[in-house]
Design an enzyme around this catalytic site. Structure first.
Site, PDB file in Angstrom:
ATOM      1  CG  HIS A  69      22.222  50.427  23.883  1.00 61.36           C
ATOM      2  ND1 HIS A  69      21.198  51.260  23.498  1.00 61.36           N
ATOM      3  CD2 HIS A  69      21.662  49.493  24.700  1.00 61.36           C
ATOM      4  CE1 HIS A  69      20.073  50.852  24.055  1.00 61.36           C
ATOM      5  NE2 HIS A  69      20.322  49.790  24.791  1.00 61.36           N
ATOM      6  NE  ARG A 117      15.702  51.796  27.816  1.00 56.61           N
ATOM      7  CZ  ARG A 117      16.399  50.653  27.898  1.00 56.61           C
ATOM      8  NH1 ARG A 117      15.785  49.488  27.801  1.00 56.61           N
ATOM      9  NH2 ARG A 117      17.698  50.673  28.062  1.00 56.61           N
ATOM     10  CD  GLU A 137      13.842  45.083  28.655  1.00 57.87           C
ATOM     11  OE1 GLU A 137      15.033  45.153  28.337  1.00 57.87           O
ATOM     12  OE2 GLU A 137      13.353  45.678  29.621  1.00 57.87           O
ATOM     13  CG  ASP A 195      17.624  42.481  29.281  1.00 57.75           C
ATOM     14  OD1 ASP A 195      18.440  42.191  30.164  1.00 57.75           O
ATOM     15  OD2 ASP A 195      17.492  43.634  28.852  1.00 57.75           O
ATOM     16  NE  ARG A 241      15.665  43.512  14.316  1.00 58.28           N
ATOM     17  CZ  ARG A 241      15.653  42.189  14.243  1.00 58.28           C
ATOM     18  NH1 ARG A 241      16.708  41.511  14.646  1.00 58.28           N
ATOM     19  NH2 ARG A 241      14.604  41.537  13.783  1.00 58.28           N
ATOM     20  NE  ARG A 247      22.745  48.877  32.153  1.00 55.46           N
ATOM     21  CZ  ARG A 247      21.476  49.222  31.969  1.00 55.46           C
ATOM     22  NH1 ARG A 247      20.770  48.640  31.016  1.00 55.46           N
ATOM     23  NH2 ARG A 247      20.904  50.129  32.727  1.00 55.46           N
TER      24      ARG A 247
END
Length: 946
Positions: free
Chosen positions: A41, A448, A569, A610, A648, A781
């Protein structure tokens, strides 16, 4: 907030004092399964080059604390510090290009090499010593309570740069790195284990290896001379078949010892734009000069399955197969003759052949055999990464963790039986523990993908087969179709099907997953999951790919099927999570599949980012709590064990916070000895960047999960508390959504008041900032959403709606209940504490300055209203916690924030001025660089980005 981070020694003692038996403690620790998943991320601001320089400075400062340093030593150390600081000062702080997914994966692997590789054995020693002290038994040698996973190179959700080829390359790269690290460790062990005394079994294995090596050397010598004599006659003639047996250990002299600072071969690894070189280039490259020596059979085939292999093999095994021209063969043989013969002669000068030694060193012989097989395994991976033929005999290299562990455990048992226990429990035990923890892949790679992409793929298949449009069917029809196909034994997807590029990429990903299998890959995570059909769709596509690959290979696919993990989410999906799991487990095929292939274990992921962006932090926290309760209850109803996977982020707005606090505030029964959790971006470096901090973090994970398992956190004392939470959540969500999604001015205000639009220039991640090309908050995002507000010191996503919710509850007469909930309910206390912590970082005057300079006059009232909302939140958080001022119970944090203000405040002032100028001169590159440097500085000062 009390200091909760206790050591294994403290927590084990505390549990035993609290009437937990030593047997129960020992069993629970040994069965614990925690997996920390490192993700790519994009929240790590600092370049990796600068991170390394910072680590070197940390080491120098640590060294400076030694009391035995002389005056001259300290002067030299200061000079080294000056050099490092000068180097940082003169290094570009900004990334000039976006990283590729392979670059991101390399960064993750570097964390393992630089820190976790050293930290894991140290951590396991601490656990083992504490267990032995309190229960009388050490941790079993191959038991490891913590393992590691990765999303780097596997997370393709909204990131078109992560392709099937990238996933394959990253998985192979991870294996290559693991084997390279093992080779270095085995080299050091060979130097250390020089003793002759050993067990009878060890001696037999060593002698068998020597017999094989003698045979192979004889074959080599008899072949070698004719080859040299005939080299000049080979051009243009039919070449004879290549040798099947070559001598052992021709890569490096056996006396060479590798240490942490030693040079070692580095592999040039492909990026996303990587194109394999031609076979001719590869054969002529220096990287391939050792391909034959590494693929030799010369070192005996011991330990593939615990036995010594027969030395006879097929004529072509161990060689590279494929159609080569005569000139290519000649070139390869010339390289081989020059390098192999020369190096072999040099080795004989340094070290006599082992059978001639007066007293053989059995450990060195066995470990030399281990090194040979590891070296061939590494070379095989290099050839695979270069897309070259590499059909090695499986007896000749290590493929599985068990194969590598077998000779190491033999050495360990032999040392223990011959009075060398203190040696066995040193470097050798550390290596065995590393193998048990990291396996042959370092970190298993999760895949994913968004649920909608799987539906699109099945649409293409059902349309091609004239069955209709899959996505247009209702849920029951989908489940009926998927269940029927899953029970069948034929592939669904025709090999001749022609599909759109996006669909082909999904099918290619499942094919790579089938080729790699569960030995290399972890879970397949479905983001935005909302129905049982989302899970069965992935199970069907996975089954279909495995059938196709198995048919082509003529044998079963390697490893087992991947675990399929739904990720819930949004608030809506979290509310339906329990129902989805119940529906899945009610399907006979799926329940039997979970029991048979996954040991009766269902994994479910819950997303913090999210849900927080969707409904605000408070509502998200409560919905996550209830969803976990419901999922656990659903699995219990069917007798299925559950592992919750927590997605997280680093910031409070994305579910971040102290690890111990987060784990201890989960619902009772949700952590029964198992946990998966992501560590993202800047938090990976902060928690695991240095070995000693990594050891501490691993210990925190172990003790927190242990406490949550043996002494689960308390549930709400009475039903009334749950009703109060529902009331707060309802008001909080309504307030949050009315501001963020329903106020027509908010989006424009967000763009004006924050540097959100400029964050794209940072080049901190390979994926786009939006899932889709719309401008609304919905498809932005969560990371840039939180990141932008952190820069202005307003940190709005972490608190918006909380004040309204708490105020509403207090006005309805629940003030005393809220105070009791804070004191007695761990979940509520941790939620309020985290919000209080982030309020301590907020700065109203700074946020107001952004509005005054950057926001249109017509929208400034919106900013003023939000600042009043922040003050309301502070007021009611203090009412609930009983504190007189923010962070009263966390003085160290308050001091930390106050110490940074002299640096943070000027950077914010600079950022506002630079933003103002840049927005009227957006092509000014100097201004853009200045802005990005202020973003870096503020992110470092706030300690969280996204």
């Amino acid at each position: 907030m009390t200091h909760l981070s206790k050591s294994c020694d403290d927590i084990f003692n505390q549990l035993l004092q609290g009437e937990v038996s030593p047997e129960e403690l020992y069993s629970t620790v040994c069965k614990q399964e925690v997996e920390i998943v490192l993700t790519a991320h994009p929240t790590q601001i600092n370049r990796r080059t600068l991170q390394y320089k910072h680590i070197r400075i940390a080491h120098l400062l640590d060294y400076n604390d030694r009391p035995d340093l002389t005056h001259e030593d300290r002067e030299m150390l200061i000079e080294d510090l000056v050099r490092e600081i000068t180097s940082i000062w003169q290094t570009d702080e900004l990334r000039r290009h976006k990283p590729t997914p392979v670059d991101e994966a390399r960064a993750g692997l570097n964390i393992v090499e630089q820190s976790l590789w050293k930290a894991v054995p140290h951590y396991l020693r601490r656990v083992s010593n504490a267990l032995k002290k309190h229960t009388g038994k050490p941790l079993p040698l191959t038991c490891t309570p913590i393992k590691f996973g990765s999303w780097m190179g596997g997370d393709r959700d909204g990131n078109p740069n992560v392709t099937a080829k990238v996933t394959r390359d990253v998985s192979l790269l991870s294996r290559w790195m693991a084997i390279d690290l093992y080779i270095r460790e085995v080299d050091s062990l060979r130097f250390e284990l020089s003793m002759n005394q050993c067990s009878d079994r060890m001696l037999k294995v060593a002698n068998d290896i020597l017999v094989e090596e003698t045979k192979s050397e004889d074959r080599y010598e008899s072949w070698n001379q004719p080859m040299i004599r005939s080299q000049t006659k080979l051009h243009g003639q039919q070449t004879p078949s290549l040798p099947t047996q070559l001598p052992a250990r021709a890569d490096l002299p056996a006396c060479t010892e590798h240490n942490d600072g030693a040079e070692y071969p580095k592999l040039e690894l492909p990026g996303t734009n990587y194109m394999p070189s031609s076979r001719q280039d590869a054969l002529g490259s220096s990287n391939s000069q050792s391909s034959f020596q590494d693929s030799s059979h010369g070192s005996g085939n011991s330990f593939p399955n615990g036995n010594i292999a027969n030395s006879s093999s097929s004529p072509s095994s161990g060689t590279l197969r494929g159609s080569f021209t005569s000139s290519q063969l000649l070139a390869q043989r010339k390289i081989f003759a020059e390098s192999k013969i020369g190096r072999s002669s040099f080795q004989k000068l340094l070290e006599p052949s082992l059978p001639q030694l007066p007293g053989i060193a059995p450990y060195r012989i066995v470990l030399g055999n281990v090194k040979d097989k590891l070296t061939r395994a590494r070379r095989r991976l290099e050839l695979l990464l270069e897309d070259l033929p590499c059909e090695y005999d499986p007896w000749d290299y290590y493929e599985t963790t068990e194969q590598l562990l077998e000779p190491l455990l033999l050495c360990y048992e032999s040392l223990q039986s011959c009075g060398g226990g203190v040696l066995a429990d040193g470097r050798l035990a550390d290596l065995i523990r590393r193998v048990a923890t990291f396996g042959m892949v370092l970190m298993k790679l999760d895949l994913r993908q968004e649920s909608g992409r799987h539906a699109e793929t099945l649409d293409a298949v059902t349309k091609y087969l004239d069955m209709g449009t899959y996505s247009g069917w209702d849920e029951e029809k989908k489940l009926e179709f998927l269940s029927r196909e899953l029970k069948g034994k034929r592939p669904l997807v025709p090999p001749t099907i022609e599909v759109a590029p996006d669909v082909k990429e999904v099918l290619d990903t499942f094919r790579v997953a089938a080729e790699l299998g569960s030995d290399s890959l972890g879970a397949y995570v479905i983001s935005m999951a909302s129905n049982a059909s989302d899970v069965l769709a992935v199970e069907l596509l996975q089954k279909d790919a495995r059938l196709a690959v198995s048919g082509e290979l003529g044998r079963p696919c390697p490893g087992g099927t991947l675990r399929v993990v739904p990720l819930f989410e949004t608030v809506k999906d979290l509310r339906g999570a329990g129902s989805v799991i119940r529906k899945l487990l009610s399907i006979d095929w799926y329940r039997e599949h979970i029991i048979k292939n996954h040991s009766g274990h269902q994994e479910v992921m819950v997303g913090y980012s999210d849900s927080g962006k969707d409904a605000g932090r408070f509502t998200a926290a409560w919905e996550l709590y209830k969803a976990q309760e419901d999922v656990v209850a659903a699995c219990n109803e069917y007798g299925i064990k559950v592992t919750l996977f927590h997605g997280r982020g680093g910031s409070i707005g994305r579910g971040g916070g102290p690890t111990y606090l987060a784990i201890q505030s989960q619902p009772p029964g949700s952590l029964m000895g198992t946990l998966r959790s992501t560590e993202q971006g800047e938090m990976v470096q902060a928690k695991f960047g240095l070995p000693h901090t990594a050891v501490r973090q691993l210990e925190i994970y172990t003790t927190a999960v242990l406490l949550a398992t043996l002494r689960p956190p308390l549930p709400p004392r009475e039903e009334k508390w749950r009703n109060v939470m529902e009331e707060i959540s309802k008001i909080s969500c309504q307030n949050y959504r009315s501001t963020v999604y329903e106020n027509p001015e908010f989006l424009a205000y967000f763009h004006e008041a924050t540097p959100q639009a400029e964050l794209g220039f940072l080049n901190i991640g390979s994926r786009p900032t939006r899932r889709k090309s719309t401008t609304g908050i919905g498809h932005l995002r969560a990371i840039p959403w939180v990141f932008a507000w952190t820069q202005t010191r307003f940190v709005l996503p972490a608190w918006l709606g909380v004040g309204a919710g708490l105020k509403g509850a207090c006005e309805k007469g629940f003030t005393e209940d809220l105070k009791a909930m804070y004191k007695e309910w761990p979940f509520f206390q941790s939620t309020v504490d985290l919000i209080e912590m982030v309020l301590g970082k907020a700065d109203i005057p700074i946020a107001e300055h952004y509005d005054e300079v950057l926001v249109s006059e017509s929208r400034r009232e919106l900013g003023a209203a939000l600042r009043r909302e922040l003050l309301t939140t502070e007021k009611y958080v203090l009412v609930v916690s009983g504190h007189e001022k923010l962070s009263e119970n966390n003085r160290s944090l308050r001091r930390l924030i106050e110490s940074r203000l002299p640096y943070l405040n000027p950077m914010n002032m600079l950022q506002v001025e630079v933003l103002k100028r840049l927005r009227s001169d957006d092509d000014n590159k100097k201004l853009r660089d200045a802005l990005l440097i202020t973003i870096n500085g503020i992110a470092a000062g706030m300690r969280n980005t996204g």
